[in-house]
Scaffold this motif. Structure first.
Motif, PDB file in Angstrom:
ATOM      1  N   VAL A  54       0.732  -1.196  -0.033  1.00  0.00           N
ATOM      2  CA  VAL A  54      -0.070  -0.096  -0.076  1.00  0.00           C
ATOM      3  C   VAL A  54       0.760   1.343  -0.133  1.00  0.00           C
ATOM      4  CG1 VAL A  54      -1.836   1.276   1.254  1.00  0.00           C
ATOM      5  CG2 VAL A  54      -2.217  -1.101   1.010  1.00  0.00           C
ATOM      6  N   PRO A  55       1.834   1.499   0.971  1.00  0.00           N
ATOM      7  CA  PRO A  55       2.637   2.760   1.101  1.00  0.00           C
ATOM      8  C   PRO A  55       3.449   2.638  -0.222  1.00  0.00           C
ATOM      9  CG  PRO A  55       3.185   1.196   2.656  1.00  0.00           C
ATOM     10  CD  PRO A  55       2.070   0.671   2.230  1.00  0.00           C
ATOM     11  N   ALA A  56       4.083   1.694  -0.743  1.00  0.00           N
ATOM     12  CA  ALA A  56       5.011   1.639  -1.757  1.00  0.00           C
ATOM     13  C   ALA A  56       4.157   1.908  -3.167  1.00  0.00           C
ATOM     14  CB  ALA A  56       5.438   0.434  -2.050  1.00  0.00           C
ATOM     15  N   THR A  57       2.968   1.354  -3.458  1.00  0.00           N
ATOM     16  CA  THR A  57       2.308   1.793  -4.463  1.00  0.00           C
ATOM     17  C   THR A  57       1.796   3.291  -4.489  1.00  0.00           C
ATOM     18  OG1 THR A  57       1.366  -0.350  -4.608  1.00  0.00           O
ATOM     19  CG2 THR A  57       0.282   1.203  -5.840  1.00  0.00           C
ATOM     20  N   GLY A  68       4.692   9.849  -7.118  1.00  0.00           N
ATOM     21  CA  GLY A  68       5.866  10.309  -7.887  1.00  0.00           C
ATOM     22  C   GLY A  68       5.533  10.627  -9.440  1.00  0.00           C
ATOM     23  N   LEU A  69       4.983   9.585  -9.914  1.00  0.00           N
ATOM     24  CA  LEU A  69       4.986   9.434 -11.379  1.00  0.00           C
ATOM     25  C   LEU A  69       3.778  10.387 -11.575  1.00  0.00           C
ATOM     26  CD1 LEU A  69       4.416   5.644 -12.043  1.00  0.00           C
ATOM     27  CD2 LEU A  69       6.232   7.023 -12.895  1.00  0.00           C
ATOM     28  N   ALA A  70       2.589  10.748 -10.952  1.00  0.00           N
ATOM     29  CA  ALA A  70       1.768  11.789 -11.256  1.00  0.00           C
ATOM     30  C   ALA A  70       2.416  13.128 -11.283  1.00  0.00           C
ATOM     31  CB  ALA A  70       0.824  11.691 -10.327  1.00  0.00           C
ATOM     32  N   VAL A  71       3.263  13.431 -10.094  1.00  0.00           N
ATOM     33  CA  VAL A  71       3.912  14.622 -10.017  1.00  0.00           C
ATOM     34  C   VAL A  71       4.995  14.861 -11.360  1.00  0.00           C
ATOM     35  CG1 VAL A  71       5.708  16.030  -8.870  1.00  0.00           C
ATOM     36  CG2 VAL A  71       3.791  14.784  -7.576  1.00  0.00           C
ATOM     37  N   ARG A  83       2.488   8.451 -20.127  1.00  0.00           N
ATOM     38  CA  ARG A  83       1.109   8.305 -19.104  1.00  0.00           C
ATOM     39  C   ARG A  83       0.361   7.050 -19.619  1.00  0.00           C
ATOM     40  NH1 ARG A  83      -1.889  14.324 -18.820  1.00  0.00           N
ATOM     41  NH2 ARG A  83      -0.295  15.242 -17.379  1.00  0.00           N
ATOM     42  N   THR A  84       0.182   6.865 -20.965  1.00  0.00           N
ATOM     43  CA  THR A  84      -0.331   5.579 -21.407  1.00  0.00           C
ATOM     44  C   THR A  84       0.550   4.401 -20.792  1.00  0.00           C
ATOM     45  OG1 THR A  84      -1.028   6.854 -23.459  1.00  0.00           O
ATOM     46  CG2 THR A  84      -1.185   4.475 -23.581  1.00  0.00           C
ATOM     47  N   ALA A  85       1.809   4.325 -20.991  1.00  0.00           N
ATOM     48  CA  ALA A  85       2.693   3.103 -20.865  1.00  0.00           C
ATOM     49  C   ALA A  85       2.575   2.958 -19.396  1.00  0.00           C
ATOM     50  CB  ALA A  85       4.147   3.772 -21.296  1.00  0.00           C
ATOM     51  N   MET A  86       2.483   3.980 -18.489  1.00  0.00           N
ATOM     52  CA  MET A  86       2.294   3.425 -16.990  1.00  0.00           C
ATOM     53  C   MET A  86       0.884   2.913 -16.811  1.00  0.00           C
ATOM     54  SD  MET A  86       5.151   4.088 -15.489  1.00  0.00           S
ATOM     55  CE  MET A  86       5.980   3.427 -16.876  1.00  0.00           C
ATOM     56  N   PHE A  87      -0.027   3.320 -17.490  1.00  0.00           N
ATOM     57  CA  PHE A  87      -1.476   2.827 -17.115  1.00  0.00           C
ATOM     58  C   PHE A  87      -1.491   1.547 -17.867  1.00  0.00           C
ATOM     59  CE2 PHE A  87      -6.032   2.806 -18.165  1.00  0.00           C
ATOM     60  CZ  PHE A  87      -6.321   2.948 -16.833  1.00  0.00           C
ATOM     61  N   PHE A  88      -0.697   1.295 -18.930  1.00  0.00           N
ATOM     62  CA  PHE A  88      -1.138  -0.090 -19.740  1.00  0.00           C
ATOM     63  C   PHE A  88      -1.139  -1.317 -18.770  1.00  0.00           C
ATOM     64  CE2 PHE A  88       0.618  -3.615 -22.074  1.00  0.00           C
ATOM     65  CZ  PHE A  88      -0.672  -3.768 -23.007  1.00  0.00           C
ATOM     66  N   PRO A  89      -0.008  -1.431 -17.680  1.00  0.00           N
ATOM     67  CA  PRO A  89      -0.168  -2.820 -17.087  1.00  0.00           C
ATOM     68  C   PRO A  89      -1.560  -2.911 -16.380  1.00  0.00           C
ATOM     69  CG  PRO A  89       1.864  -1.752 -16.710  1.00  0.00           C
ATOM     70  CD  PRO A  89       0.809  -0.850 -17.340  1.00  0.00           C
ATOM     71  N   TYR A  90      -2.035  -1.995 -15.757  1.00  0.00           N
ATOM     72  CA  TYR A  90      -3.407  -2.029 -15.109  1.00  0.00           C
ATOM     73  C   TYR A  90      -4.745  -2.455 -16.167  1.00  0.00           C
ATOM     74  CZ  TYR A  90      -7.255  -1.084 -12.024  1.00  0.00           C
ATOM     75  OH  TYR A  90      -7.978  -1.307 -11.179  1.00  0.00           O
ATOM     76  N   VAL A  91      -4.629  -2.217 -17.379  1.00  0.00           N
ATOM     77  CA  VAL A  91      -5.583  -2.827 -18.239  1.00  0.00           C
ATOM     78  C   VAL A  91      -5.222  -3.770 -18.992  1.00  0.00           C
ATOM     79  CG1 VAL A  91      -6.748  -0.540 -18.331  1.00  0.00           C
ATOM     80  CG2 VAL A  91      -5.020  -0.813 -20.103  1.00  0.00           C
ATOM     81  N   ALA A  92      -4.045  -4.281 -19.000  1.00  0.00           N
ATOM     82  CA  ALA A  92      -3.664  -5.618 -19.864  1.00  0.00           C
ATOM     83  C   ALA A  92      -3.859  -6.728 -19.092  1.00  0.00           C
ATOM     84  CB  ALA A  92      -1.991  -5.463 -19.867  1.00  0.00           C
ATOM     85  N   LEU A  98      -3.092  12.552 -10.831  1.00  0.00           N
ATOM     86  CA  LEU A  98      -3.154  13.445 -11.945  1.00  0.00           C
ATOM     87  C   LEU A  98      -4.260  14.229 -11.852  1.00  0.00           C
ATOM     88  CD1 LEU A  98      -1.541  11.663 -14.997  1.00  0.00           C
ATOM     89  CD2 LEU A  98      -0.651  13.617 -13.883  1.00  0.00           C
ATOM     90  N   ALA A  99      -5.432  13.653 -11.905  1.00  0.00           N
ATOM     91  CA  ALA A  99      -6.704  14.368 -11.714  1.00  0.00           C
ATOM     92  C   ALA A  99      -6.619  15.417 -10.425  1.00  0.00           C
ATOM     93  CB  ALA A  99      -7.909  13.391 -11.653  1.00  0.00           C
ATOM     94  N   GLY A 100      -6.051  14.825  -9.305  1.00  0.00           N
ATOM     95  CA  GLY A 100      -6.148  15.788  -7.934  1.00  0.00           C
ATOM     96  C   GLY A 100      -5.131  16.694  -8.503  1.00  0.00           C
ATOM     97  N   LEU A 101      -3.940  16.673  -8.881  1.00  0.00           N
ATOM     98  CA  LEU A 101      -2.984  17.606  -9.259  1.00  0.00           C
ATOM     99  C   LEU A 101      -3.412  18.655 -10.026  1.00  0.00           C
ATOM    100  CD1 LEU A 101       0.200  15.363  -9.575  1.00  0.00           C
ATOM    101  CD2 LEU A 101      -0.217  16.912  -7.845  1.00  0.00           C
ATOM    102  N   GLN A 102      -4.218  18.238 -11.007  1.00  0.00           N
ATOM    103  CA  GLN A 102      -4.736  19.452 -12.129  1.00  0.00           C
ATOM    104  C   GLN A 102      -6.034  20.168 -11.346  1.00  0.00           C
ATOM    105  OE1 GLN A 102      -5.805  17.192 -15.465  1.00  0.00           O
ATOM    106  NE2 GLN A 102      -3.833  16.392 -15.660  1.00  0.00           N
ATOM    107  N   GLY A 103      -6.483  19.683 -10.087  1.00  0.00           N
ATOM    108  CA  GLY A 103      -7.602  20.523  -9.356  1.00  0.00           C
ATOM    109  C   GLY A 103      -7.004  21.293  -8.405  1.00  0.00           C
ATOM    110  N   ILE A 104      -5.629  21.395  -8.272  1.00  0.00           N
ATOM    111  CA  ILE A 104      -5.052  22.393  -7.225  1.00  0.00           C
ATOM    112  C   ILE A 104      -4.864  23.823  -7.754  1.00  0.00           C
ATOM    113  CG2 ILE A 104      -3.077  22.866  -5.760  1.00  0.00           C
ATOM    114  CD1 ILE A 104      -2.346  20.070  -5.812  1.00  0.00           C
ATOM    115  N   ASN A 105      -5.448  24.639  -7.151  1.00  0.00           N
ATOM    116  CA  ASN A 105      -5.210  26.269  -7.583  1.00  0.00           C
ATOM    117  C   ASN A 105      -3.837  26.667  -7.869  1.00  0.00           C
ATOM    118  OD1 ASN A 105      -5.346  28.998  -8.003  1.00  0.00           O
ATOM    119  ND2 ASN A 105      -7.146  29.245  -6.335  1.00  0.00           N
TER     120      ASN A 105
END
Length: 328
Positions: free
Chosen positions: A115-118, A124-127, A140-149, A214-221
């Motif tokens: 949990v903490p490692a993930t 870190g990847l999002a930042v 971004r696509t490459a990092m997300f690919f393992p989840y949907v593969a 990433l969604a959270g970061l883009q919502g920061i003022n």
């Protein structure tokens, strides 16, 4: 004059009551209330008609089996013979079952490590990928690919990469000067099997939670970062004092979801180690699978499921209480 009197009389009659032939007069207010209630009932029926198919499916295929499993935890049943009452026999059996004890602690170890490692890797990847860098969309696509593969495909590739004899990971370690006798056995070694499974879980899931961050970061003022720049804050100070606090709700959501997902891990264990070597990677859900569909002890497997349910419930309630305390 007589026309005005007649109109006033008719208006007073219509305001005071609505009469029908042979029926008592009904006040207009009551008619309005009845019509409002009818509209509400009609709207409620329309809403329930949309909810009903999903609720019926949930009740039949989810809620019903859950309640049946709770009842079955106090029964003896092998799936073919008659169900007999067991009382607390299945519960007391937990403390004598070495496989259950090993699965319980392996589940805790997997959760505490993954949990903490993930979370850290995803953040870190999002930042990093929230910056304006070349090839950002590709990464971004490459990092997300393992989840949907396909899990089967990525598990096979993972086993090939971490093969103790021909895997590229051990070859790299050998090139770096590590003695072949000290090479990790990874999934084939009881001391390294859990590490292999944890690394696989981190690699497979961090892309999904990266997208959430990433969604959270883009919502920061952005004005908060501008104010920090005016105060002379460096990048690390802005991350600690602006980014991390603003991502508090996102981090809480990710932590809860990761914890629940870690407690019920099964598929990657099944594909990589099958709970072995020995019981080194045996987790609670895989133990439930073995007891239910290998040994066909459905009553005892339901008791293990009940323990897992209350374990996840307790951890989740604890996390929500801690969140409320932090917000207060």
């Amino acid at each position: 004059m007589w026309l005005r009197e007649e109109e006033e009389a008719s208006v007073s009659i219509s305001n005071s009551a609505i009469a029908t032939d042979g029926a008592p007069a009904i006040p207009s207010r009551k008619v309005a209330v009845l019509s409002k209630r009818q509209r509400r009932m009609r709207n409620a029926l329309v809403a329930y008609s949309f909810i009903a198919p999903n609720f019926i499916g949930f009740a039949v295929f989810t809620l019903g089996p859950i309640l049946f499993a709770f009842a079955l935890a106090f029964m003896h049943w092998d799936g073919s013979n008659a169900i007999t009452f067991a009382g607390l026999d299945n519960f007391w059996r937990l403390f004598e079952d070495k496989a259950f004890i090993a699965a319980f602690w392996n589940t805790v170890i997997y959760t505490v490590a993954s949990v903490p490692a993930t979370l850290i890797c995803a953040l870190g990847l999002a930042v990093l990928l929230n910056q304006k860098i070349a090839g950002r969309d590709f990464f971004r696509t490459a990092m997300f690919f393992p989840y949907v593969a396909s899990l089967v495909a990525v598990a096979v590739v993972w086993n090939m990469i971490f093969n103790p004899e021909m895997g590229p990971v051990n070859m790299i370690l050998y090139t770096l000067g590590l003695d072949p006798k000290n090479m990790p056995g990874w999934a084939a070694d009881r001391h390294w099997a859990m590490v292999t499974v944890i690394l696989f879980g981190i690699w497979k899931n961090m892309g999904y939670y990266m997208v959430i961050y990433l969604a959270g970061l883009q919502g920061i003022n952005s004005e908060l970062y501008e104010a920090a720049d005016l105060d002379g804050a460096n990048s690390w100070q802005k991350f600690i004092h602006v980014t991390v606090p603003q991502l508090g709700p996102t981090t809480f959501f990710v932590t809860v979801m990761l914890t629940i997902q870690s407690f019920k891990v099964f598929d990657q264990i099944y594909m990589i180690t099958q709970g072995g070597p020995g019981t080194s990677t045996l987790v609670l859900v895989y133990h439930i699978y073995n007891e239910a569909f290998i040994s066909w002890d459905l009553g005892y497997s339901s008791m293990v499921s009940l323990v897992l349910f209350f374990l996840v419930l307790a951890v989740t309630v604890f996390q929500f209480r801690r969140q409320k305390e932090d917000e207060a």
